[in-house]
Every structure is written in C-alpha cells, then in structure tokens.
Design a protein around this motif. Structure first.
Motif, PDB file in Angstrom:
ATOM      1  N   GLY A 249       0.796  -1.185  -0.147  1.00 37.74           N
ATOM      2  CA  GLY A 249      -0.024   0.083   0.090  1.00 37.74           C
ATOM      3  C   GLY A 249       0.815   1.322  -0.149  1.00 37.74           C
ATOM      4  O   GLY A 249       2.103   1.302  -0.104  1.00 37.74           O
ATOM      5  N   LEU A 250       0.109   2.339   0.081  1.00 40.43           N
ATOM      6  CA  LEU A 250       0.778   3.838   0.133  1.00 40.43           C
ATOM      7  C   LEU A 250       1.479   4.035   1.652  1.00 40.43           C
ATOM      8  O   LEU A 250       1.109   3.332   2.476  1.00 40.43           O
ATOM      9  CB  LEU A 250      -0.275   4.631  -0.172  1.00 40.43           C
ATOM     10  CG  LEU A 250      -1.009   4.510  -1.426  1.00 40.43           C
ATOM     11  CD1 LEU A 250      -1.935   5.636  -1.652  1.00 40.43           C
ATOM     12  CD2 LEU A 250      -0.174   4.180  -2.554  1.00 40.43           C
ATOM     13  N   ASP A 251       1.995   5.033   1.696  1.00 40.84           N
ATOM     14  CA  ASP A 251       2.631   5.526   3.018  1.00 40.84           C
ATOM     15  C   ASP A 251       1.612   6.843   3.102  1.00 40.84           C
ATOM     16  O   ASP A 251       1.266   7.429   2.024  1.00 40.84           O
ATOM     17  CB  ASP A 251       4.012   5.886   2.898  1.00 40.84           C
ATOM     18  CG  ASP A 251       4.416   6.994   2.124  1.00 40.84           C
ATOM     19  OD1 ASP A 251       3.819   8.174   1.848  1.00 40.84           O
ATOM     20  OD2 ASP A 251       5.712   6.893   1.526  1.00 40.84           O
ATOM     21  N   PRO A 252       1.851   7.353   4.478  1.00 38.14           N
ATOM     22  CA  PRO A 252       0.837   8.858   4.424  1.00 38.14           C
ATOM     23  C   PRO A 252       1.146   9.845   3.643  1.00 38.14           C
ATOM     24  O   PRO A 252       0.088  10.575   2.966  1.00 38.14           O
ATOM     25  CB  PRO A 252       0.933   9.027   6.001  1.00 38.14           C
ATOM     26  CG  PRO A 252       1.398   7.536   6.661  1.00 38.14           C
ATOM     27  CD  PRO A 252       2.205   6.872   5.634  1.00 38.14           C
ATOM     28  N   ASP A 253       2.144  10.205   3.368  1.00 41.39           N
ATOM     29  CA  ASP A 253       2.666  11.341   2.315  1.00 41.39           C
ATOM     30  C   ASP A 253       2.153  11.120   0.959  1.00 41.39           C
ATOM     31  O   ASP A 253       1.522  11.942   0.335  1.00 41.39           O
ATOM     32  CB  ASP A 253       4.128  11.352   2.459  1.00 41.39           C
ATOM     33  CG  ASP A 253       4.498  12.240   3.711  1.00 41.39           C
ATOM     34  OD1 ASP A 253       3.660  12.936   4.495  1.00 41.39           O
ATOM     35  OD2 ASP A 253       5.610  12.159   4.010  1.00 41.39           O
ATOM     36  N   GLN A 254       2.204   9.656   0.485  1.00 47.97           N
ATOM     37  CA  GLN A 254       1.893   9.524  -0.688  1.00 47.97           C
ATOM     38  C   GLN A 254       0.152   9.586  -0.828  1.00 47.97           C
ATOM     39  O   GLN A 254      -0.242  10.087  -1.775  1.00 47.97           O
ATOM     40  CB  GLN A 254       2.047   7.979  -1.139  1.00 47.97           C
ATOM     41  CG  GLN A 254       3.743   8.022  -1.516  1.00 47.97           C
ATOM     42  CD  GLN A 254       4.188   6.510  -1.417  1.00 47.97           C
ATOM     43  OE1 GLN A 254       3.570   5.593  -0.853  1.00 47.97           O
ATOM     44  NE2 GLN A 254       5.290   6.282  -2.122  1.00 47.97           N
ATOM     45  N   LEU A 255      -0.476   9.097   0.373  1.00 42.75           N
ATOM     46  CA  LEU A 255      -2.102   9.135   0.341  1.00 42.75           C
ATOM     47  C   LEU A 255      -2.247  10.612   0.294  1.00 42.75           C
ATOM     48  O   LEU A 255      -3.235  11.148  -0.419  1.00 42.75           O
ATOM     49  CB  LEU A 255      -2.690   8.461   1.469  1.00 42.75           C
ATOM     50  CG  LEU A 255      -4.121   8.487   1.513  1.00 42.75           C
ATOM     51  CD1 LEU A 255      -4.685   7.956   0.519  1.00 42.75           C
ATOM     52  CD2 LEU A 255      -4.553   7.507   2.964  1.00 42.75           C
ATOM     53  N   VAL A 256      -1.596  11.555   1.210  1.00 43.07           N
ATOM     54  CA  VAL A 256      -2.183  12.832   1.032  1.00 43.07           C
ATOM     55  C   VAL A 256      -1.729  13.531  -0.257  1.00 43.07           C
ATOM     56  O   VAL A 256      -2.774  14.458  -0.669  1.00 43.07           O
ATOM     57  CB  VAL A 256      -1.111  13.819   2.147  1.00 43.07           C
ATOM     58  CG1 VAL A 256      -1.282  15.206   1.989  1.00 43.07           C
ATOM     59  CG2 VAL A 256      -1.670  13.098   3.643  1.00 43.07           C
ATOM     60  N   GLU A 257      -0.755  13.099  -0.823  1.00 37.42           N
ATOM     61  CA  GLU A 257      -0.508  13.772  -2.144  1.00 37.42           C
ATOM     62  C   GLU A 257      -1.647  13.437  -3.149  1.00 37.42           C
ATOM     63  O   GLU A 257      -1.828  14.158  -4.003  1.00 37.42           O
ATOM     64  CB  GLU A 257       0.861  13.062  -2.692  1.00 37.42           C
ATOM     65  CG  GLU A 257       1.184  14.037  -3.997  1.00 37.42           C
ATOM     66  CD  GLU A 257       2.577  13.142  -4.601  1.00 37.42           C
ATOM     67  OE1 GLU A 257       2.702  13.720  -5.722  1.00 37.42           O
ATOM     68  OE2 GLU A 257       3.019  12.551  -4.175  1.00 37.42           O
ATOM     69  N   LEU A 258      -2.192  12.208  -3.143  1.00 33.99           N
ATOM     70  CA  LEU A 258      -3.260  11.602  -3.929  1.00 33.99           C
ATOM     71  C   LEU A 258      -4.601  12.590  -3.521  1.00 33.99           C
ATOM     72  O   LEU A 258      -5.216  13.284  -4.359  1.00 33.99           O
ATOM     73  CB  LEU A 258      -3.729  10.483  -3.682  1.00 33.99           C
ATOM     74  CG  LEU A 258      -4.955   9.688  -4.319  1.00 33.99           C
ATOM     75  CD1 LEU A 258      -4.587   9.814  -5.925  1.00 33.99           C
ATOM     76  CD2 LEU A 258      -5.248   8.292  -3.760  1.00 33.99           C
ATOM     77  N   LEU A 259      -5.159  13.012  -2.238  1.00 27.46           N
ATOM     78  CA  LEU A 259      -6.087  13.326  -1.862  1.00 27.46           C
ATOM     79  C   LEU A 259      -6.216  14.859  -2.014  1.00 27.46           C
ATOM     80  O   LEU A 259      -7.312  15.495  -2.032  1.00 27.46           O
ATOM     81  CB  LEU A 259      -6.452  12.995  -0.339  1.00 27.46           C
ATOM     82  CG  LEU A 259      -6.348  11.373   0.220  1.00 27.46           C
ATOM     83  CD1 LEU A 259      -6.610  11.605   1.697  1.00 27.46           C
ATOM     84  CD2 LEU A 259      -7.903  10.964  -0.360  1.00 27.46           C
TER      85      LEU A 259
END
Length: 303
Positions: A249-259
C-alpha cells in the motif's frame, strides 16, 4: 465548509471471532481524541453530530439465504445517514463522514441520487481492495464492507443496490477506484466496467498528484463526486489497525498527495475501516487524523 458527521457503524464486517463485534464503531471518537475535530474546527469545520446504527449482530447461520449480514440494519442506517448528508449538502456544507466500516457507501450513494446529478454524481473509491465482490462473481458474498463498490454501481442484490428504487447510485462511467493491490481478485472485472482502476503500485510510481489529475480528467468528475477513503489503502507498516491489512500500500505522504487535489472537487467524503481496538496506544488514530486533516482539509472548497 466541512461538517464532521460521525457514523460509527460496523454492520458490514465479518466478526473478528465468534461472538465478537468489529471495533470500527469506535473510530469516530478515537479520531476525536487524536485531535481530528480540534484541528479541522480550528480551520472552520463544524461538528454535525452522529447518526447511530443499530447494534451489530453476528447473524451467520441465521440470516435468510440471499441476504447480507445485518441487512435490515444496514439499509435503515443508510437511509438515515443519507438524509443527514443531504441536509448538510443542501445547507452548503461538505460532509466528512467518519465511519465506521465502508458499508456506509450505500448511504453516500443514496445521498448523491437525492441531491441530483447536477450536484455531482461521481465516485472516487480509494481503498486497498476493489470491494467488488458480489453475487455474480463469488459464493462468499454477504459482508457489504467488501462489496460496497459493487453495490454502488448496481451489481449487488436489489435490497442494497437499489434501495428505494434509486440504484444504481453511481454510473460506472463516473466511478474510479484507486489503491487496490496487484493481486486483487476482482480488479480485472472492475477495470472492464469502471472509468478507471489504478492499483497502489501505480500511485507509488506515478505520484499521487499525477493520479489525481487522471481521475479529475474523467468526463463529468469536476462536476462533483463522493470521495470514499478506506484507510487500508495504507501499507500495514503504517496502518495495521484494519480488518484486512495487505502489503503493497501507500505511505501517509503518498496518500495525502493523492487526496489533496481531489478533495476540493468533492461533494463530500467518508473515512472508514480504522479499528481502534487494534490501536491500544492511539498511534494509528493519530496517523489517520493527520492524513485526513492534510489530505481532506479543503474538502468541497471548489463546489
């Protein structure tokens, strides 16, 4: 302006053990304790209260054939939650629904249909699994938390996919899934029906902002959509406090960059499947709260 709405449901999940209820119902208050409400309210959000579900019942072996777990309670909660979401949207708010498990996507679908296509009828489904299991592709169906995307696009039993004659809640041509693992057993079927399926590995390789651009390029998406975030899209190294943690899965920063680029265009959003009972010291609640504040803090601002 964001309206924080708690929906502490666990109705769509299998029991973690016979006689035990899943712990996702505790998530909204765990996130409050982690500072989520305080941080968003400081930026102008309001607390819109709670829509309580009926109690969880482990009804395996007792429910009628052809029905889902806790079916009557799921549908009742979906109707009541949808009414509250519509009230908030009609009042100019962007609902941020804090679950709970992702069976509450049915309520978001009902709300989307109720406010009308002109207010935004798309769906961006960010999840570590496609949640595309349904009676047509599996004999193991029956837990809506693993079947919510299929229900949203009309592939489930009518009792959950066509509540009050409003299904399908989302046109598959305006639905995009992001975040499944490469070995997801239903990804191929979903890819053939939806506007897009983007595995987590592609988000890692291309970057969240680039994937968000692809999502927003889908026809009609900038007219508005519901943003469903299941936190098991995060890698278990960062988020093991979920019922089905899978590597890749993603790490938190990657998820924030998506959202972050998606959130302003959304009608509302839901955050699901965090289980505080798997987080005894609160560290993972803090991770979820930080991702939500950083990634969804501008929810609905382009509406």
């Amino acid at each position: 302006m964001i309206a924080l709405l708690s929906a502490p449901t666990n109705l769509g999940l299998r029991p973690p053990a016979p006689g035990r209820a899943p712990g996702t119902w505790r998530a909204p208050e765990a996130l409050r304790a982690a500072g989520l409400h305080r941080r968003l309210e400081a930026a102008g959000a309001v607390d819109a209260g709670v829509v309580e579900p009926a109690p969880y019942v482990d009804d395996d072996g007792r429910r009628p054939p052809g029905t889902i777990r806790n079916q009557a309670a799921v549908v009742d909660h979906a109707r009541r939650l949808a009414r509250r979401v519509v009230e908030l949207v009609d009042g100019g708010r962007a609902p941020l629904v804090l679950g709970g498990d992702c069976s509450l996507l049915v309520s978001a679908g009902l709300a989307l249909r109720s406010v009308g296509a002109a207010r935004g009828g798309g769906l961006v489904h960010v999840d570590g699994h496609t949640d595309f299991r349904h009676p047509g592709n599996s004999d193991a169906w029956g837990s809506l938390a693993g079947e919510d995307l299929a229900a949203a696009v009309g592939l489930h039993v009518p009792e959950v996919a066509d509540v009050d004659g409003l299904g399908p809640y989302v046109d598959p041509a305006r639905a995009v899934h992001v975040g499944c693992r490469d070995d997801d057993e239903h990804a191929a079927e979903a890819r053939g029906l939806l506007a897009g399926v983007v595995p987590a590995a592609e988000v890692v390789d291309a970057g969240g902002a680039a994937v968000a651009d692809r999502v927003l390029a889908v026809d009609g998406m900038r007219d508005g959509f519901w943003l469903q975030l299941d936190v098991d899209v995060l890698d278990p190294a960062w988020m093991p406090a979920v019922d089905s943690p899978d590597p890749g899965g993603l790490d938190p920063d990657q998820l924030v960059e998506l959202l972050r680029p998606l959130a302003p265009w959304a009608v509302g959003a839901s955050v699901t499947v965090f289980d505080p009972e798997l987080d005894p010291d609160g560290r993972y609640a803090a991770t979820v709260a930080d991702v939500v504040v950083r990634g969804l803090g501008a929810l609905g601002s382009r509406r």
